[in-house]
Design an enzyme around this catalytic site. Structure first.
Site: not given
Ligand SMILES: C[C@H](O)[C@H](O)[C@@H](O)C(=O)CO
Ligand SMILES: [Mn+2]
Length: 411
Positions: A179, A220, A222, A253, A256, A280, A288, A290, A320
């Site tokens: 990523w 990955e 985004k 993810d 994303h 993820h 995003d 998390d 994630d």
């Molecule tokens: C830390 C990870 O690599 C990161 O979260 C990545 O996977 C991501 O989702 C960035 O937004």
């Molecule tokens: Mn991710």
């Protein structure tokens, strides 16, 4: 309710709880190391770029060293039923040396591998393309400066070598997920040039073939991140095309995409064009963000798709999320258990009956069954799973989480 009564209740619907428990026990979840330290890593910092990734909060107990992180992980895995994996980022190296990103070697991660072997964990890996001075322009593999691109290509190559050695050492293929944060805060006038550069850099990074029993490459995408609101070079379309052309895994993810998109809906479409998928699993809240995953509709739907579309055999389930406002170990434990609970519910659904109703256009039956099975005694089956795996639940779980958190609070 006892497990035997629950087993009988599911049997009434034609569902075999024993088969579901056996299947669940064989599904590894790749738990991400970065929940334990707020995505800080263990190298001497050389840049301000966080790649748009932000862990907010200052709850006591952040792991500051590899030993502290491993202790927190051991505690957490001890409360999660089954055998799982650890997803390590390259800037979590464990060494007295101070290699730059283009100098990392397997030896810098050897303590992690020894520990993983002792703990019977598989390892996954990620090159770290953020939190470094050479990422401060928010451009890495797509940077117009060839010197910067070469630096990151070398980091990516080395990460793949390290991941392959991890896979070989542990006898389990290591998923190495790429990523990059590359993008633009404001509207670019040329979106093609950076995408061509990213493609060429990825080609250079991935040029060496590795044994797939040791290394699986993933990419990955985004939609946007903080500081790259106008354009992300590695968009979904970019990586979906790349993964299909180059036969890599595609990482989806859940944070994303546009917040109203259903990421579970993408699995069956993507699975027609790529062999394997990396997830993820995350919880975006408006963006995003998390957040730690809940046992909510998004996660339940994801698990349902994995089971209904028979994708468990070719999907690697990674997590994630990172939340520094709550106990980090509680976040790992509850988040990972939520993923397992969602999978268990999906494994306990009467799929044949539901699919038959849908195929015969009997949407009334599909609707009625879908709603009625919500009342089935899932909790009793989960409790049986925890008992067989010798992990606590309910008040005992809470008290163990609280005691550990209290012990690490003075860090
Ligand atoms: C830390 C990870 O690599 C990161 O979260 C990545 O996977 C991501 O989702 C960035 O937004
Ligand atoms: Mn991710």
């Amino acid at each position: 309710m006892t497990y035997d009564s629950a087993k009988a209740a599911f049997a009434d619907w034609g569902v075999d709880t024993e088969a579901a428990l056996t299947k669940l026990a064989g599904i590894p979840i790749s738990m991400h190391c970065w929940q334990g330290d707020d995505v800080v890593g263990f190298e001497a910092k050389s840049g301000s770029s966080g790649g748009g990734i932000q862990a907010t909060g200052n709850h006591p107990g952040r792991a500051r060293t590899p030993d502290e992180l491993r202790a927190d992980l051991e505690f957490s895995y001890g409360l999660i039923p089954g055998n799982h994996r650890l997803n390590l980022h390259a800037f979590y190296l464990d060494t007295d040396q101070n290699p730059d990103r283009d100098e990392i070697e397997f030896s810098h991660f050897a303590p992690w591998v020894d520990w993983a072997r002792d703990q019977r964990l598989g390892l996954d890996f990620n090159p770290t393309f953020f939190a470094h001075a050479k990422a401060d322009d928010n451009l890495t593999l797509s940077h117009p400066d060839a010197g910067i691109r070469d630096f990151w290509i070398e980091h990516g190559r080395r990460s793949r070598d390290i991941a392959a050695q991890m896979g070989a050492a542990l006898g389990s293929a290591c998923v190495n997920n790429i990523w990059v944060p590359d993008g633009y805060k404001d509207t670019p006038v040329d979106r093609m040039a950076p995408r061509r550069r990213l493609e060429a850099s990825l080609d250079a990074m991935l040029a060496t073939d590795h044994d797939k029993t040791q290394l699986l490459d993933a990419v990955e995408s985004k939609l946007f991140g903080i500081g790259v609101e106008a354009c992300t070079v590695g968009s979904h379309e970019f990586y979906m095309g790349y993964a299909i052309r180059k036969a890599t895994l595609l990482c989806l993810d859940m944070g994303h995409f546009h917040p109203t998109e259903n990421v579970a809906d993408k699995l069956s479409s993507v699975a027609l064009s790529v062999d394997e998928i990396l997830l993820h699993v995350s919880r975006p809240m408006r963006w995003d963000s998390d957040h730690v995953i809940l046992l909510d509709d998004a996660i339940l739907q994801m698990a349902q798709e994995l089971v209904s579309a028979d994708l468990l055999g070719r999907t690697h389930i990674g997590l994630d999320f990172f939340d520094a406002t709550i106990s980090r170990t509680a976040a790992w434990v509850i988040g990972t258990r939520n993923m397992q609970k969602a999978l268990l519910r999906a494994l306990l659904a009467p799929w044949d009956r539901l699919k038959a109703a849908e195929t015969s256009l009997d949407y009334t039956s599909r609707f009625v069954v879908t709603e009625e099975i919500k009342d089935l005694p899932y909790a009793a089956v989960w409790a049986e799973f925890c008992a067989r795996m010798d992990v606590p639940l309910g008040q005992t779980l809470i008290s163990e989480l609280d005691t550990y958190q209290a012990n690490v609070a003075d860090r």
